[in-house]
Write a protein that holds these residues in place. Sequence first.
Motif, PDB file in Angstrom:
ATOM      1  N   ILE A 108       0.835  -1.206   0.000  1.00 25.00           N
ATOM      2  CA  ILE A 108       0.000   0.000   0.000  1.00 25.00           C
ATOM      3  C   ILE A 108       0.873   1.261   0.000  1.00 25.00           C
ATOM      4  CG2 ILE A 108      -1.707   1.300   1.351  1.00 25.00           C
ATOM      5  CD1 ILE A 108      -2.762  -1.516   2.238  1.00 25.00           C
ATOM      6  N   ALA A 109       1.938   1.226   0.818  1.00 25.99           N
ATOM      7  CA  ALA A 109       2.818   2.396   0.888  1.00 25.99           C
ATOM      8  C   ALA A 109       3.517   2.623  -0.460  1.00 25.99           C
ATOM      9  CB  ALA A 109       3.844   2.204   1.991  1.00 25.99           C
ATOM     10  N   THR A 110       3.994   1.539  -1.072  1.00 21.01           N
ATOM     11  CA  THR A 110       4.701   1.684  -2.358  1.00 21.01           C
ATOM     12  C   THR A 110       3.732   2.151  -3.432  1.00 21.01           C
ATOM     13  OG1 THR A 110       6.073  -0.155  -1.657  1.00 21.01           O
ATOM     14  CG2 THR A 110       6.280   0.502  -3.946  1.00 21.01           C
ATOM     15  N   ALA A 111       2.519   1.605  -3.397  1.00 16.72           N
ATOM     16  CA  ALA A 111       1.522   2.007  -4.399  1.00 16.72           C
ATOM     17  C   ALA A 111       1.262   3.510  -4.305  1.00 16.72           C
ATOM     18  CB  ALA A 111       0.235   1.224  -4.191  1.00 16.72           C
TER      19      ALA A 111
ATOM     20  N   VAL B 271       5.824  -3.314  -8.757  1.00 21.94           N
ATOM     21  CA  VAL B 271       6.690  -4.467  -9.047  1.00 21.94           C
ATOM     22  C   VAL B 271       6.882  -5.303  -7.784  1.00 21.94           C
ATOM     23  CG1 VAL B 271       8.981  -5.185  -9.875  1.00 21.94           C
ATOM     24  CG2 VAL B 271       7.938  -3.077 -10.756  1.00 21.94           C
ATOM     25  N   PHE B 272       6.568  -6.587  -7.876  1.00 24.48           N
ATOM     26  CA  PHE B 272       6.949  -7.525  -6.815  1.00 24.48           C
ATOM     27  C   PHE B 272       8.309  -8.083  -7.220  1.00 24.48           C
ATOM     28  CE2 PHE B 272       2.319  -7.591  -6.197  1.00 24.48           C
ATOM     29  CZ  PHE B 272       2.271  -7.387  -4.821  1.00 24.48           C
ATOM     30  N   ALA B 273       9.350  -7.635  -6.515  1.00 25.05           N
ATOM     31  CA  ALA B 273      10.703  -7.954  -6.986  1.00 25.05           C
ATOM     32  C   ALA B 273      11.396  -8.969  -6.076  1.00 25.05           C
ATOM     33  CB  ALA B 273      11.539  -6.681  -7.061  1.00 25.05           C
ATOM     34  N   CYS B 274      11.730 -10.096  -6.642  1.00 24.27           N
ATOM     35  CA  CYS B 274      12.500 -11.112  -5.907  1.00 24.27           C
ATOM     36  C   CYS B 274      13.884 -10.541  -5.590  1.00 24.27           C
ATOM     37  CB  CYS B 274      12.626 -12.358  -6.781  1.00 24.27           C
ATOM     38  SG  CYS B 274      13.910 -13.470  -6.238  1.00 24.27           S
ATOM     39  N   ASP B 275      14.348 -10.779  -4.372  1.00 24.07           N
ATOM     40  CA  ASP B 275      15.665 -10.273  -3.943  1.00 24.07           C
ATOM     41  C   ASP B 275      16.803 -10.810  -4.806  1.00 24.07           C
ATOM     42  OD1 ASP B 275      14.599  -8.897  -1.862  1.00 24.07           O
ATOM     43  OD2 ASP B 275      14.937 -10.472  -0.371  1.00 24.07           O
ATOM     44  N   HIS B 276      16.558 -11.894  -5.540  1.00 17.81           N
ATOM     45  CA  HIS B 276      17.642 -12.546  -6.270  1.00 17.81           C
ATOM     46  C   HIS B 276      17.541 -12.370  -7.776  1.00 17.81           C
ATOM     47  CE1 HIS B 276      18.510 -14.496  -2.464  1.00 17.81           C
ATOM     48  NE2 HIS B 276      17.203 -14.645  -2.362  1.00 17.81           N
TER      49      HIS B 276
ATOM     50  N   LEU C 100      14.550   0.793  -8.384  1.00 23.95           N
ATOM     51  CA  LEU C 100      14.464   1.758  -7.287  1.00 23.95           C
ATOM     52  C   LEU C 100      13.056   2.155  -6.889  1.00 23.95           C
ATOM     53  CD1 LEU C 100      17.524   4.011  -8.191  1.00 23.95           C
ATOM     54  CD2 LEU C 100      17.338   2.266  -6.409  1.00 23.95           C
ATOM     55  N   SER C 101      12.207   2.418  -7.883  1.00 20.51           N
ATOM     56  CA  SER C 101      10.902   2.959  -7.488  1.00 20.51           C
ATOM     57  C   SER C 101       9.787   1.965  -7.784  1.00 20.51           C
ATOM     58  CB  SER C 101      10.636   4.263  -8.244  1.00 20.51           C
ATOM     59  OG  SER C 101      10.679   3.982  -9.620  1.00 20.51           O
ATOM     60  N   GLY C 102       8.784   1.980  -6.927  1.00 21.10           N
ATOM     61  CA  GLY C 102       7.578   1.183  -7.164  1.00 21.10           C
ATOM     62  C   GLY C 102       7.775  -0.305  -6.975  1.00 21.10           C
ATOM     63  N   ALA C 103       8.843  -0.692  -6.257  1.00 21.64           N
ATOM     64  CA  ALA C 103       9.084  -2.124  -6.101  1.00 21.64           C
ATOM     65  C   ALA C 103       8.906  -2.568  -4.655  1.00 21.64           C
ATOM     66  CB  ALA C 103      10.484  -2.473  -6.579  1.00 21.64           C
ATOM     67  N   VAL C 104       8.265  -3.715  -4.483  1.00 21.82           N
ATOM     68  CA  VAL C 104       8.138  -4.323  -3.162  1.00 21.82           C
ATOM     69  C   VAL C 104       9.067  -5.541  -3.157  1.00 21.82           C
ATOM     70  CG1 VAL C 104       6.560  -5.477  -1.569  1.00 21.82           C
ATOM     71  CG2 VAL C 104       5.748  -3.588  -3.000  1.00 21.82           C
TER      72      VAL C 104
ATOM     73  N   ALA D 243       4.279 -13.928  -2.478  1.00 24.40           N
ATOM     74  CA  ALA D 243       3.076 -13.096  -2.628  1.00 24.40           C
ATOM     75  C   ALA D 243       1.904 -13.990  -3.002  1.00 24.40           C
ATOM     76  CB  ALA D 243       3.307 -12.052  -3.712  1.00 24.40           C
ATOM     77  N   PRO D 244       0.876 -14.097  -2.147  1.00 18.30           N
ATOM     78  CA  PRO D 244      -0.268 -14.922  -2.537  1.00 18.30           C
ATOM     79  C   PRO D 244      -0.952 -14.285  -3.750  1.00 18.30           C
ATOM     80  CG  PRO D 244      -0.699 -13.769  -0.471  1.00 18.30           C
ATOM     81  CD  PRO D 244       0.703 -13.442  -0.849  1.00 18.30           C
ATOM     82  N   PRO D 245      -1.490 -15.062  -4.669  1.00 15.90           N
ATOM     83  CA  PRO D 245      -2.152 -14.477  -5.839  1.00 15.90           C
ATOM     84  C   PRO D 245      -3.232 -13.469  -5.450  1.00 15.90           C
ATOM     85  CG  PRO D 245      -1.874 -16.826  -6.136  1.00 15.90           C
ATOM     86  CD  PRO D 245      -1.434 -16.524  -4.746  1.00 15.90           C
ATOM     87  N   SER D 246      -3.853 -13.686  -4.271  1.00 16.56           N
ATOM     88  CA  SER D 246      -4.908 -12.748  -3.863  1.00 16.56           C
ATOM     89  C   SER D 246      -4.333 -11.345  -3.625  1.00 16.56           C
ATOM     90  CB  SER D 246      -5.601 -13.257  -2.602  1.00 16.56           C
ATOM     91  OG  SER D 246      -4.635 -13.537  -1.612  1.00 16.56           O
ATOM     92  N   LEU D 247      -3.030 -11.248  -3.398  1.00 18.57           N
ATOM     93  CA  LEU D 247      -2.422  -9.929  -3.196  1.00 18.57           C
ATOM     94  C   LEU D 247      -2.412  -9.154  -4.517  1.00 18.57           C
ATOM     95  CD1 LEU D 247      -1.092  -8.140  -1.046  1.00 18.57           C
ATOM     96  CD2 LEU D 247       1.097  -9.161  -1.621  1.00 18.57           C
ATOM     97  N   ILE D 248      -2.229  -9.860  -5.609  1.00 17.65           N
ATOM     98  CA  ILE D 248      -2.237  -9.201  -6.922  1.00 17.65           C
ATOM     99  C   ILE D 248      -3.676  -8.769  -7.247  1.00 17.65           C
ATOM    100  CG2 ILE D 248      -1.897  -9.632  -9.408  1.00 17.65           C
ATOM    101  CD1 ILE D 248       0.419 -11.545  -8.288  1.00 17.65           C
ATOM    102  N   ASP D 249      -4.601  -9.676  -6.922  1.00 14.21           N
ATOM    103  CA  ASP D 249      -6.016  -9.352  -7.072  1.00 14.21           C
ATOM    104  C   ASP D 249      -6.332  -8.085  -6.260  1.00 14.21           C
ATOM    105  OD1 ASP D 249      -8.717  -9.433  -7.445  1.00 14.21           O
ATOM    106  OD2 ASP D 249      -9.066 -11.297  -6.329  1.00 14.21           O
ATOM    107  N   PHE D 250      -5.823  -8.041  -5.052  1.00 18.34           N
ATOM    108  CA  PHE D 250      -6.031  -6.920  -4.133  1.00 18.34           C
ATOM    109  C   PHE D 250      -5.517  -5.611  -4.767  1.00 18.34           C
ATOM    110  CE2 PHE D 250      -4.196  -4.427  -0.551  1.00 18.34           C
ATOM    111  CZ  PHE D 250      -5.336  -4.221   0.216  1.00 18.34           C
ATOM    112  N   VAL D 251      -4.297  -5.665  -5.288  1.00 17.94           N
ATOM    113  CA  VAL D 251      -3.680  -4.450  -5.855  1.00 17.94           C
ATOM    114  C   VAL D 251      -4.505  -3.941  -7.033  1.00 17.94           C
ATOM    115  CG1 VAL D 251      -1.657  -3.578  -7.119  1.00 17.94           C
ATOM    116  CG2 VAL D 251      -1.347  -5.065  -5.142  1.00 17.94           C
TER     117      VAL D 251
END
Length: 538
Positions: free
Chosen positions: A386-389, A400-405, A412-416, A424-432
């Motif tokens: 929510i904060a990044t959004a 962006v859901f960014a894997c650490d690897h 830099l910007s807009g990435a979690v 990230a559960p698929p419902s989180l993408i649905d949520f966004v």
Amino acid sequence: MAQNGARMIAAVRSVLRHAFEWIERPLDRLFGPALNPVAQLGALGFFFFWIVAVSGIYLFIFFDTGIERAYESVENLTNKHWYHAGVMRSFHRYASDLMVVMLVTHMLREFAYDHYRGTRWFSWFTGVPIIWLLYTSGITGYWLVWDKLAQYVALVSSELLDWLPIFGEPIARNFVSTGTLTSRFFSLMVFMHIAVPLFMLFAMWIHILHISRPKMNPPRTLAVLSLVALLAASLWNPAVSQGQVDLSKAPVAVGLDWFFLPLYPLTDLWGNGAVWAFLGAFSLMIALMPWLPPLRRAKAAAVDLAHCNGCARCAEDCPYEAIRMVRRTDDLPFPTEAQVNPSLCVSCGICMGSCPSSTPFRRSEELRTGIDLPDYSLRELRERVIATAGTLEGPARILVFACDHGGGAGHLSGAVPLPCVAMAPPSLIDFVLSKNLADGVVVAGCAESACYHRLGAAWTEQRFAGERDPYLRARVPRDRLKTIWASALESGRFERELAAFADAVAAMPATASASPSLHAILPAPEREPARLPEGSVP
Ligand code: HEM
Ligand code: SF4
Ligand code: SF4
């Protein structure tokens, strides 16, 4: 001093990582991620082991285990029966050589990708005896042919063994004069050549004990291609012997198998003691690698029984066998509950992504799930989303859901950031998307054939395709979701694909901007009930 050592290891690792990436990524494009042979080294190791085992059993039908007739029987099968037993001999030799190639490259690759520290120490550490067992199998095999190379191998090996205070009287003497040679020693080698590979198989089984769904068989196409290549090599350059042993003469010039015998010439140059010292130091260093320096570990996943219905999805999805289902310990009406073994957990969060209770649509105070990461909970993840959004702007707001690897890690910007995108559960993408927190979502993982947490990329793809629970709901607009599989060294490609996706989303009909405040997004409970799947705990 210790810091310098750690820095040096990290530098070597980085060089190797670049080298592997440089070879692997073009192979990904050529063969496709699923068929890339460099991503199948362990599986190919098993495959070549089976070829060696089957061809070895076949050869044994023709082999005379007595020292007097051993050479003749090998010559016979190589020349008279060349079209079956001779080909099998070549299969046996070349597949053994390929096992060495697989072992060395597999070991280097696990090191290069940092897959050997933390919980993964077990697979690494149990790999070390496999090296010794493979070499012992190969060396005793050369002995059995009883040709000039066998004589050389026998002599050098015995001198090496004589250096150790194991045998009462020197065994090398056996091989310098015909008179004292005992066929009992030869029979011992035959026995060892059969027994050691059996130990090796056992060691290989232990090696993958802590890995869930280990890749033990290469894809069929790769297996067929390997067999064809082996057949071609066997017909083009068949394995042959190097002339009968003459124990009255020391072997002068023999052709060496550089896969199995690279250290043998060193006994002349360095002396036996130095070769043993080298082998001991090398083995010790390899065995200690997982702790040079150790990996800092986050807290293990924790089960919250009040939200666990014992569905076992987390246990099925965990790549490290860290979860097992046990008999229920509370009074909820489910037969089993998940139990985490903290010493096996790498805190990848994949289990959190697979738990049906991980539903971000619930109110904050209710946002607990069946299995969570103490250091990075579902609640914290939603807050970060929510904060990044709230920081997103421009014609297309892309979260962006960014894997650490992966390639998105440095974005830099807009990435979690996430330890693995499958957290990230698929419902989180649905949520966004349904809460209009962003116009598009990018899931940025590692290269598909080199997922840092082994199964994260596969589970994500399957969840999105509706093939694996928890799947992404049909209502989620697929044109607003993109997965980018790019390695940490492919950040350029990641940025290009991200920019192209942002352009495509910008061209879509506009969506109304949402307020990023949690309160506005999560209305009162009666208007927004928790959407636990059927059978889960309310
Ligand atoms: C012929 C010998 C070997 C065979 C057949 C073999 C086979 C395998 C297989 C099938 C896996 C599972 C791969 C996967 O599904 O992700 C694996 C993992 C692994 N192997 Fe080996 N291996 C061998 C030797 C070694 C050696 C010598 C080392 C290092 C000393 C080693 C280190 C590892 C490590 C660290 C993993 C875990 C990777 C991870 O957790 O992602 N292996 N091996
Ligand atoms: S965090 Fe990863 S390793 Fe730990 S239990 Fe969950 S899925 Fe397994
Ligand atoms: S409810 Fe969640 S924690 Fe419980 S078994 Fe299922 S996935 Fe695992």
